[in-house]
Design an enzyme around this catalytic site. Structure first.
Site, PDB file in Angstrom:
ATOM      1  N   GLY A 140      27.339 -30.173  -2.622  1.00  0.00           N
ATOM      2  CA  GLY A 140      27.938 -28.743  -1.734  1.00  0.00           C
ATOM      3  C   GLY A 140      29.344 -29.236  -1.330  1.00  0.00           C
ATOM      4  CB  SER A 149      34.007 -27.788  -3.415  1.00  0.00           C
ATOM      5  OG  SER A 149      32.716 -26.505  -4.371  1.00  0.00           O
ATOM      6  NE  ARG A 150      30.482 -21.565  -1.441  1.00  0.00           N
ATOM      7  CZ  ARG A 150      29.684 -21.279  -2.584  1.00  0.00           C
ATOM      8  NH1 ARG A 150      30.208 -20.319  -3.468  1.00  0.00           N
ATOM      9  NH2 ARG A 150      28.597 -20.456  -2.662  1.00  0.00           N
ATOM     10  CB  VAL A 154      22.484 -31.568  -6.660  1.00  0.00           C
ATOM     11  CG1 VAL A 154      23.311 -31.538  -5.842  1.00  0.00           C
ATOM     12  CG2 VAL A 154      21.606 -30.325  -5.546  1.00  0.00           C
ATOM     13  CB  SER A 189      18.016 -23.936   7.851  1.00  0.00           C
ATOM     14  OG  SER A 189      17.583 -22.808   8.846  1.00  0.00           O
ATOM     15  CE1 TYR A 225      18.752 -21.828   2.755  1.00  0.00           C
ATOM     16  CE2 TYR A 225      17.576 -21.477   5.209  1.00  0.00           C
ATOM     17  CZ  TYR A 225      19.031 -21.992   3.985  1.00  0.00           C
ATOM     18  OH  TYR A 225      19.455 -22.638   4.800  1.00  0.00           O
ATOM     19  CB  ALA A 226      11.478 -20.782   5.775  1.00  0.00           C
ATOM     20  CB  ALA A 227       8.548 -23.861   1.185  1.00  0.00           C
ATOM     21  CE  LYS A 245      18.320 -25.396   3.233  1.00  0.00           C
ATOM     22  NZ  LYS A 245      19.633 -26.221   3.103  1.00  0.00           N
ATOM     23  CB  ILE A 292      27.000 -22.167  10.114  1.00  0.00           C
ATOM     24  CG1 ILE A 292      26.253 -22.463  11.123  1.00  0.00           C
ATOM     25  CG2 ILE A 292      28.391 -23.055   9.867  1.00  0.00           C
ATOM     26  CD1 ILE A 292      26.499 -23.944  12.039  1.00  0.00           C
TER      27      ILE A 292
HETATM   28  P1  NAI Z   1      27.458 -21.909   1.039  1.00  0.00           P
HETATM   29  O1  NAI Z   1      27.344 -21.371  -0.021  1.00  0.00           O
HETATM   30  O2  NAI Z   1      28.897 -21.470   1.625  1.00  0.00           O
HETATM   31  O3  NAI Z   1      28.015 -23.606  -0.018  1.00  0.00           O
HETATM   32  C1  NAI Z   1      26.573 -24.519  -0.171  1.00  0.00           C
HETATM   33  C2  NAI Z   1      27.274 -25.032  -1.140  1.00  0.00           C
HETATM   34  O4  NAI Z   1      26.215 -25.814  -2.367  1.00  0.00           O
HETATM   35  C3  NAI Z   1      28.325 -24.947  -2.706  1.00  0.00           C
HETATM   36  O5  NAI Z   1      29.657 -25.287  -2.423  1.00  0.00           O
HETATM   37  C4  NAI Z   1      27.837 -24.692  -3.812  1.00  0.00           C
HETATM   38  O6  NAI Z   1      28.682 -24.742  -4.693  1.00  0.00           O
HETATM   39  C5  NAI Z   1      26.546 -25.915  -3.466  1.00  0.00           C
HETATM   40  N1  NAI Z   1      25.314 -25.840  -4.155  1.00  0.00           N
HETATM   41  C6  NAI Z   1      24.577 -25.027  -4.422  1.00  0.00           C
HETATM   42  N2  NAI Z   1      23.829 -25.023  -5.023  1.00  0.00           N
HETATM   43  C7  NAI Z   1      24.312 -26.155  -5.880  1.00  0.00           C
HETATM   44  C8  NAI Z   1      23.979 -26.910  -7.329  1.00  0.00           C
HETATM   45  N3  NAI Z   1      22.922 -26.893  -7.723  1.00  0.00           N
HETATM   46  N4  NAI Z   1      24.117 -28.022  -7.196  1.00  0.00           N
HETATM   47  C9  NAI Z   1      25.211 -28.250  -6.342  1.00  0.00           C
HETATM   48  N5  NAI Z   1      25.440 -28.021  -5.484  1.00  0.00           N
HETATM   49  C10 NAI Z   1      25.131 -26.164  -5.291  1.00  0.00           C
HETATM   50  O7  NAI Z   1      26.804 -22.450   2.387  1.00  0.00           O
HETATM   51  P2  NAI Z   1      26.422 -22.997   3.750  1.00  0.00           P
HETATM   52  O8  NAI Z   1      26.804 -21.959   4.228  1.00  0.00           O
HETATM   53  O9  NAI Z   1      27.919 -23.577   3.656  1.00  0.00           O
HETATM   54  O10 NAI Z   1      25.496 -24.067   3.152  1.00  0.00           O
HETATM   55  C11 NAI Z   1      25.783 -25.032   3.346  1.00  0.00           C
HETATM   56  C12 NAI Z   1      24.224 -26.084   3.889  1.00  0.00           C
HETATM   57  O11 NAI Z   1      24.314 -25.416   5.099  1.00  0.00           O
HETATM   58  C13 NAI Z   1      23.112 -25.614   2.756  1.00  0.00           C
HETATM   59  O12 NAI Z   1      22.063 -26.405   2.674  1.00  0.00           O
HETATM   60  C14 NAI Z   1      22.436 -24.358   3.477  1.00  0.00           C
HETATM   61  O13 NAI Z   1      21.013 -24.500   3.379  1.00  0.00           O
HETATM   62  C15 NAI Z   1      22.834 -25.104   4.835  1.00  0.00           C
HETATM   63  N6  NAI Z   1      22.404 -24.425   6.028  1.00  0.00           N
HETATM   64  C16 NAI Z   1      23.670 -23.266   5.970  1.00  0.00           C
HETATM   65  C17 NAI Z   1      23.587 -22.215   7.655  1.00  0.00           C
HETATM   66  C18 NAI Z   1      24.748 -20.844   7.986  1.00  0.00           C
HETATM   67  O14 NAI Z   1      24.226 -19.971   8.269  1.00  0.00           O
HETATM   68  N7  NAI Z   1      25.810 -21.462   7.137  1.00  0.00           N
HETATM   69  C19 NAI Z   1      22.472 -22.604   8.186  1.00  0.00           C
HETATM   70  C20 NAI Z   1      21.440 -23.593   8.077  1.00  0.00           C
HETATM   71  C21 NAI Z   1      21.494 -24.159   7.743  1.00  0.00           C
END
Ligand code: NAI
Length: 249
Positions: A17, A19-20, A66, A144, A157-159, A161, A190
Site C-alpha cells: 500500500g 503508493s498513497r 496482498v 491501529s 477492522y478492530a479485529a 488490527k 491520520i
Molecule cells: P489509504 O486508504 O490512503 O491507503 C491504503 C493503501 O493500501 C492504498 O495504497 C491501497 O491501494 C492499499 N491497499 C488496500 N488494499 C490492498 C490490497 N488488497 N493489496 C495491496 N494494497 C492494498 O489508507 P491510509 O490511511 O494511508 O492507511 C494505511 C494503513 O494505516 C492502513 O493499514 C490503515 O488501516 C492504517 N491506519 C490508518 C489510520 C488513519 O487514520 N488514516 C489510523 C490507523 C491505522
C-alpha cells in the site's frame, strides 16, 4: 537520530500500500534513508508512479493484492530478482468496510480480515526465509489504536488490527534468534484518504479527544517506522507503539 544519515543504504524495503497515504510517506522516508524501495499496491500504475517519484535510484513498483498469497509469492520473487533480498518489510496495506455489528455482512468481515490480517501473513511468510538467512531483517506491521481500544462500527477492522498485534508478537518471538525484528505501529487519526470522509464536526470532536490537539500527518507515522526499521532500534522487537497524539494512553 540524525535523519540526514542514510542509515538504510544498501537495503531493500518492501512497502505494501506504498503508493498513497501513510504508505507513500513511508516509501519516501525509507528512500531518503537510502533504501531501494519496492512499492507494492493493488494498482500497478500507481505503484510505479510512486516509485518513480522517490529520492535516489533503484526503486520499483509492483501490482499485487496482498490478500492473494500466490501473487504475493510471485511479487516477492520478482522484487528479489530486480532489487535484491528484502531486508525491510512494512505491512501497511489496509482497508475499512465499516458497519454496525447487526449490519456487518460476511463479505465485509472476510474482506477486511483477508487484506489487513492475512495480507500481512502472506507477505511476512514470503520474506521470512530470506531475512532469516541474511541474519538481518526488520518488519513493521501497521495496526491501529482501534485494534487496542475498539471502536463502534468497526468490529471487523478492530479485529483485524488486534489480530496483527498477536501476529507481531509471535513473529518477533519466532524470528528473534535470527536477528529478525518485528514491531507494530498503532496510528491514531491520520489525515489520509481513509479519514477524508470525516466531517468538520467529527474532526472537532476528535481533536478534543487528542491531547496534542490535532490529527496526525502521514509523516508522523513514517518517522516512527523509519526509526523502527533502522539500526537505532536494533534492540527493539515485539513492541506496539502508538503514534496518536496521546489519544490512547
Ligand atoms: P489509504 O486508504 O490512503 O491507503 C491504503 C493503501 O493500501 C492504498 O495504497 C491501497 O491501494 C492499499 N491497499 C488496500 N488494499 C490492498 C490490497 N488488497 N493489496 C495491496 N494494497 C492494498 O489508507 P491510509 O490511511 O494511508 O492507511 C494505511 C494503513 O494505516 C492502513 O493499514 C490503515 O488501516 C492504517 N491506519 C490508518 C489510520 C488513519 O487514520 N488514516 C489510523 C490507523 C491505522
Amino acid at each position: 537520530m540524525n535523519t540526514q544519515e542514510r542509515e538504510l543504504e544498501g537495503r531493500v524495503a518492501l512497502v505494501t500500500g506504498g503508493s498513497r497515504g501513510i504508505g507513500l510517506a513511508v516509501s519516501r522516508a525509507l528512500a531518503e534513508a537510502g533504501a531501494r524501495v519496492a512499492v507494492v499496491g493493488r494498482d500497478g500504475a500507481a505503484a510505479e508512479a510512486a516509485a518513480a517519484g522517490l529520492a535516489g535510484e533503484g526503486h520499483a513498483g509492483f501490482a499485487c493484492d496482498v490478500a492473494d498469497g500466490a501473487r504475493v509469492k510471485e511479487v516477492v520473487t520478482e522484487v528479489e530478482e530486480r532489487l535484491g533480498p528484502v531486508g525491510v518489510l512494512v505491512n501497511n496495506a489496509g482497508i475499512t468496510r465499516d458497519n454496525i455489528l447487526l449490519r456487518l455482512d460476511d463479505d465485509a468481515w472476510d474482506t477486511v480480515l483477508a487484506v489487513n490480517l492475512k495480507g500481512a501473513f502472506n507477505t511476512t511468510r514470503a520474506v521470512a526465509r530470506s531475512m532469516m538467512k541474511q541474519r538481518d531483517g526488520a518488519i513493521v506491521n501497521v495496526t491501529s489504536v482501534v485494534g487496542l481500544m475498539g471502536n463502534p462500527g468497526q468490529a471487523n477492522y478492530a479485529a483485524s488490527k488486534a489480530g496483527l498485534v498477536g501476529f507481531t508478537k509471535s513473529v518477533a518471538r519466532e524470528l528473534a534468534s535470527r536477528n529478525v525484528r518485528c514491531n507494530a505501529v498503532a496510528p491514531g487519526f491520520i489525515r489520509t484518504d481513509m479519514t477524508a470522509e470525516l466531517n468538520d464536526a467529527q474532526v472537532a470532536d476528535l481533536q478534543g479527544r487528542i491531547p496534542l490537539g490535532r490529527l496526525g500527518d502521514p509523516e508522523d507515522v513514517a518517522g516512527l517506522i523509519r526509526f523502527l526499521v533502522g539500526p537505532a532500534a536494533r534492540y527493539i522487537t515485539g513492541q506496539v507503539i502508538a503514534v496518536d497524539g496521546g489519544m490512547a494512553m
